[in-house]
Scaffold this active site. Structure first.
Site, short mmCIF file in Angstrom:
data_model
loop_
_atom_site.label_atom_id
_atom_site.label_comp_id
_atom_site.label_asym_id
_atom_site.label_seq_id
_atom_site.Cartn_x
_atom_site.Cartn_y
_atom_site.Cartn_z
CG HIS A 72 12.34 32.49 -22.10
ND1 HIS A 72 11.04 32.90 -21.89
CD2 HIS A 72 12.64 31.64 -21.11
CE1 HIS A 72 10.60 32.30 -20.81
NE2 HIS A 72 11.54 31.53 -20.32
CG ASP A 130 -5.26 45.42 -24.57
OD1 ASP A 130 -4.89 44.47 -25.28
OD2 ASP A 130 -5.82 45.28 -23.48
CD GLU A 185 -7.94 48.48 -22.75
OE1 GLU A 185 -6.89 47.91 -22.42
OE2 GLU A 185 -9.04 48.19 -22.25
CB CYS A 193 -3.23 50.77 -15.51
SG CYS A 193 -4.48 50.61 -16.79
C1 PEP Z 1 -3.51 47.32 -20.76
O1 PEP Z 1 -4.07 46.91 -21.77
O2 PEP Z 1 -2.49 48.03 -20.78
C2 PEP Z 1 -4.03 46.98 -19.42
C3 PEP Z 1 -3.54 47.52 -18.33
O3 PEP Z 1 -5.01 46.07 -19.35
P1 PEP Z 1 -4.78 44.47 -19.51
O4 PEP Z 1 -3.29 44.25 -19.51
O5 PEP Z 1 -5.49 43.85 -18.38
O6 PEP Z 1 -5.43 44.23 -20.84
MG MG Z 2 -6.06 46.10 -21.69
#
Ligand code: PEP
Ligand code: MG
Length: 824
Positions: free
Chosen positions: A454, A714, A690, A761
């Site tokens: 951590h 995800d 995702e 993203c």
């Molecule tokens: C992801 O799943 O990579 C994403 C950008 O969406 P979130 O983190 O909001 O699920």
């Molecule tokens: Mg996501």
């Protein structure tokens, strides 16, 4: 490329080689080609490579990682009629300083050598008093394209082989020198052909003239008594990399000259594990945890003590929820997950059962709880398993949190000084780090823990240098003692000498210079050295972040997480409220594009007022687009707000969690209905990739949408079947796992086939290594957290697409995320 006359100085003088390089560097600074810092880089390059070309000409240039100090590609010439000694007996009269943002370097070399391999001409240019003369002669060769027919080129020999050059920088000076040296050991004539140009393999200029770039197919031929032997030797040398790696390694050493020097300290160095890079100097502060005093026997009845325990449990849970939400907003879901996991201990039947047994036997609530959690933590720690030991730390952390609420008194609750310190502790708990003020904590050192602990994760996210696993010795250091914490080399240096301190400060300057250079360049686009552009945009959740994204150099928003408008409130936001919030963000972007993701509630983002049924596996339940299609009233309201706001600036709409074609089609139909109702203009529609099923169907999806954005967070959890919030597994759910990278490659291939673009993203887009690999896999847009914008842009600028692609191929060929992370 034109040679500016103003960048040529005739009749110059230099004391020595370094002086000559500094002077030609100043000419480059004056002509607006480089930042002054690049001169240092040119001097550093000289330490690892000889830039002497021959015929009294040298071509000093900087090391690749400092390319961002180049403002505009250009060349300056310092003429030294008396000459200066370069190396050994080489005397240089024309110092041609090169600032090349990319592999234009090779073209420049080719142009230069084309006009300067004539010894008489080189001599004449060494003494001419006319700068224009030099400018004309140097520009004269620039039109010589590699593939142009070279009438004077020698006929190549019959015996030979073809070879595809795969070195990222092509056949640059160092491998070319190695080839020349090797060729000279044979009697035969050896020739190299690139396109229609043929050069003598025994002449450096002859080879550089060919402008052999990465990917070029060259032919090496030989004729003479030892022709076969020569070709075999050259073939083997090519296969072994022609010393190209030596240069890369030497450059890497030069790149880190600040930190390599300081890795040998004169003071007493306590070795640990590098957990977060960087160097800190400051006084030690040992973390002292307060003593919690609880009386053994209960004062009241066991029912009263039981009620006290319940009350304290409720308060501790509420505290953890606040910490979780705070961390979620500041550091993201993975780091917040730890507090959720700690909360589970407060519901653990075994732990609570044992505490209640103690109460029933007459102990105070505090005493009973202390016995219970300490026994369990000890048992976990004794299992000698790193992961379980980490759970023991968590249990002690949450145990103490609850215990304080039941205590008679808490002595010496840790109070960190409000002046800068280097914090030392056995290990840091999530509660310790949540309260850290990064302004005051210069560095962290823990006796235990590993690189995935951590402490390490938090230190990296706060950009604080850290060393973990340094052993008990660090706990014996006195408060206030001055130390050096070298997070890059993984050592804590007690009693540093003056030399140690000077070196550490110099290394700090190197880091700071790099950070400032990155920051200064944050508004420049991320254009690779071979001209490929990657868009670097931001992930945001509210209007403050929209403003911050623009200030940080974001070229737009690649992901607006609209669910933040729904969290931490008691009722659903109205259409007007949503419209106001989205319109404010669009206005803040001031014309830059924004991708608005429709609601992604569910999974870890629970919204009590929506009264969704409790689920066994919320991440596999009614989440994202599924919830929106089940509750299309919520979806339509949000879409209405988005379309109304779209009048204020360029937006795109993107759906989360699409797993089937049906979901996408229904979502698109509803979106179109709402658009027509509102009377808004059409906008581009995209979807997140995702879920593995979406990857497998990507070719079909690509025909239905305008773009894809890969949600690597995800995609990783669903591909690896590892809950991204799981306290033990989250650390292993690494988006750089080759399985995930191969899914990304498949997605990009499908998108390319359909002619749509792909962004990413998830977290790895903001990790410099991840950014490099994603770019090499063909991802066009990286949407990253705001603090990562400048460094990701800088990383991209240091690369060529050819390098990124080659690196991505190596990453794809790995079998573990750790192998990918170890790639150099
Ligand atoms: C992801 O799943 O990579 C994403 C950008 O969406 P979130 O983190 O909001 O699920
Ligand atoms: Mg996501």
């Amino acid at each position: 490329m034109q040679f500016k006359e103003s960048a040529i100085r005739v009749g110059g003088q230099a004391l020595d080689k370094s002086d000559a390089i500094a002077k030609v560097g100043e000419l480059l600074v004056k002509s607006g080609n480089i930042e002054p810092g690049y001169i240092k880089s040119m001097l550093a390059r000289e330490e690892v490579a000889n830039t002497y070309l021959g015929n009294g000409i040298a071509i000093p240039h900087g090391i690749p990682k400092d390319r961002e100090l180049i403002k505009e590609t250009g060349v300056a010439v310092l003429q030294l009629p008396d000459g200066v000694i370069w190396n050994n007996d080489e005397r240089v009269h024309l110092v041609v300083g090169i600032a090349a943002k990319s592999d234009e370097h090779l073209t420049i070399l080719s142009n230069l050598t084309d006009v300067l391999d004539d010894a008489d001409e080189a001599k004449r240019l060494a003494t001419t008093k006319d700068a224009g003369d030099i400018a004309r002669r140097l520009s004269g060769g620039q039109d010589t394209a590699v593939d142009a027919q070279d009438e004077d080129a020698p006929e190549e020999h019959e015996l030979g082989f073809e070879y595809v050059v795969t070195s990222p920088h092509g056949l640059h000076a160092r491998p070319a020198t190695a080839l020349v040296d090797l060729s000279k050991t044979f009697q035969s004539s050896i020739l190299v052909r690139n396109g229609n140009k043929v050069g003598d393999a025994k002449s450096l200029i002859g080879l550089l003239k060919l402008g052999i770039d990465n990917g070029a197919t060259i032919r090496i031929s030989a004729d003479g008594p030892d022709a076969e032997k020569a070709l075999e030797a050259i073939f083997n040398a090519f296969a072994e990399g022609l010393e190209d790696e030596d240069e890369a390694a030497a450059e890497a050493a030069a790149d880190h000259s600040g930190s390599t020097e300081v890795s040998t300290y004169e003071g007493a160095a306590i070795a640990g594990i590098s957990a977060s890079p960087g160097i800190a100097l400051g006084p030690i502060c040992q973390l002292k945890r307060g003593r919690i005093v609880v009386s053994e026997k209960a004062e009241g009845s066991s029912d009263e003590e039981s009620a006290r325990l319940d009350q304290a449990l409720a308060t501790a849970k509420a505290e953890l929820t606040v910490l979780h939400d705070d961390m979620l907003a500041k550091q993201g879901a993975a780091k917040a997950a730890i507090f959720k996991a700690q909360g589970e201990f407060l519901e653990d039947p075994e732990l609570l059962g044992k505490a209640r047994e103690g109460i029933a036997a007459g102990a105070s609530a505090g005493w009973a709880w202390k016995q219970s959690f300490e026994d369990h933590a000890e048992a976990l720690a004794a299992m000698q398993d790193e992961i379980l030991a980490a759970r023991a730390l968590d249990l002690r952390d949450v145990g103490r949190r609850l215990l304080k609420l039941l205590a008679d008194k808490v002595e010496d609750d840790p109070d960190l000084p409000d002046s800068p310190i280097i914090l030392v502790a056995d290990d840091l708990t999530p509660s310790d780090t949540a309260g850290l003020d990064p302004e005051q904590v210069l560095g962290l050192c823990t006796a235990s823990g590993g690189p995935t602990s951590h402490t390490a994760i938090i230190a990296r996210s706060l950009d604080i240098p850290a060393v973990v696993g340094a052993g008990e010795t660090c706990l014996a250091l006195k408060d206030g003692a001055a130390v050096i914490l070298d997070g890059t080399s993984g050592v804590l240096v007690s009693e540093p000498t003056d030399k140690d301190t000077d070196q550490a400060k110099a290394a700090q300057e190197v880091y700071a210079r790099q950070a400032i250079a990155e920051q200064n360049a944050c508004y420049q686009p991320a254009i690779m050295s071979d001209g490929h552009r990657i868009e670097v945009v931001a992930n945001i959740g509210n209007v403050e972040e929209a403003n911050a994204a623009v200030v940080a150099g974001g070229e737009g928003v690649g992901l607006l997480r609209t669910e933040f408008q729904f969290l931490q409130r008691d009722t659903e936001p109205s259409e007007d409220e949503q419209y106001e919030a989205i319109a404010a963000m669009i206005k803040a972007m001031n014309g830059l594009p924004m991708i608005i993701r429709t609601l992604d509630i569910g999974g870890d983002k629970d919204v009590p007022y929506l009264a969704t049924p409790e689920e066994m596996n919320p991440f596999l339940g009614v989440r994202g687009i599924r919830l929106c299609l089940l509750r299309d009233d919520i979806f339509r309201t949000q879409l209405r707000a988005i379309f109304r706001a779209s009048a204020h600036g360029p937006i795109r709409i993107m759906y989360p969690m699409i797993s089937s074609m049906d979901e996408l089609r229904v979502a698109k139909t509803i979106t179109e209905e709402v658009r027509q109702e509102v009377g808004a203009d059409p906008v581009e529609i995209g979807m997140m990739i995702e879920i593995p099923s979406a990857v497998m169907m990507a070719e079909d999806f690509a025909r239905e949408v305008d773009f894809f954005s890969i949600g690597t967070n995800d995609l990783t959890q669903y591909a690896l079947a590892m809950d991204r919030m799981h306290p033990q597994l989250a650390k292993m759910a690494d988006g750089l796992n080759p399985a995930v990278l191969r899914l990304i490659r498949k997605t990009v291939e499908a998108a390319d086939a359909a002619g749509i673009w792909v962004g990413a993203c998830g977290g790895i887009a903001g990790d410099p290594l991840g950014a490099q690999i994603l770019s090499g896999l063909g991802v066009h847009e990286l949407s990253v957290s705001i603090p990562a914008i400048a460094s990701v842009k800088a990383k991209i600028r240091r690369l060529s697409m050819a390098e990124a692609k080659a690196f991505a191929q190596r990453a794809l060929a790995c079998t573990e995320a750790s192998e990918v992370r170890a790639l150099k």
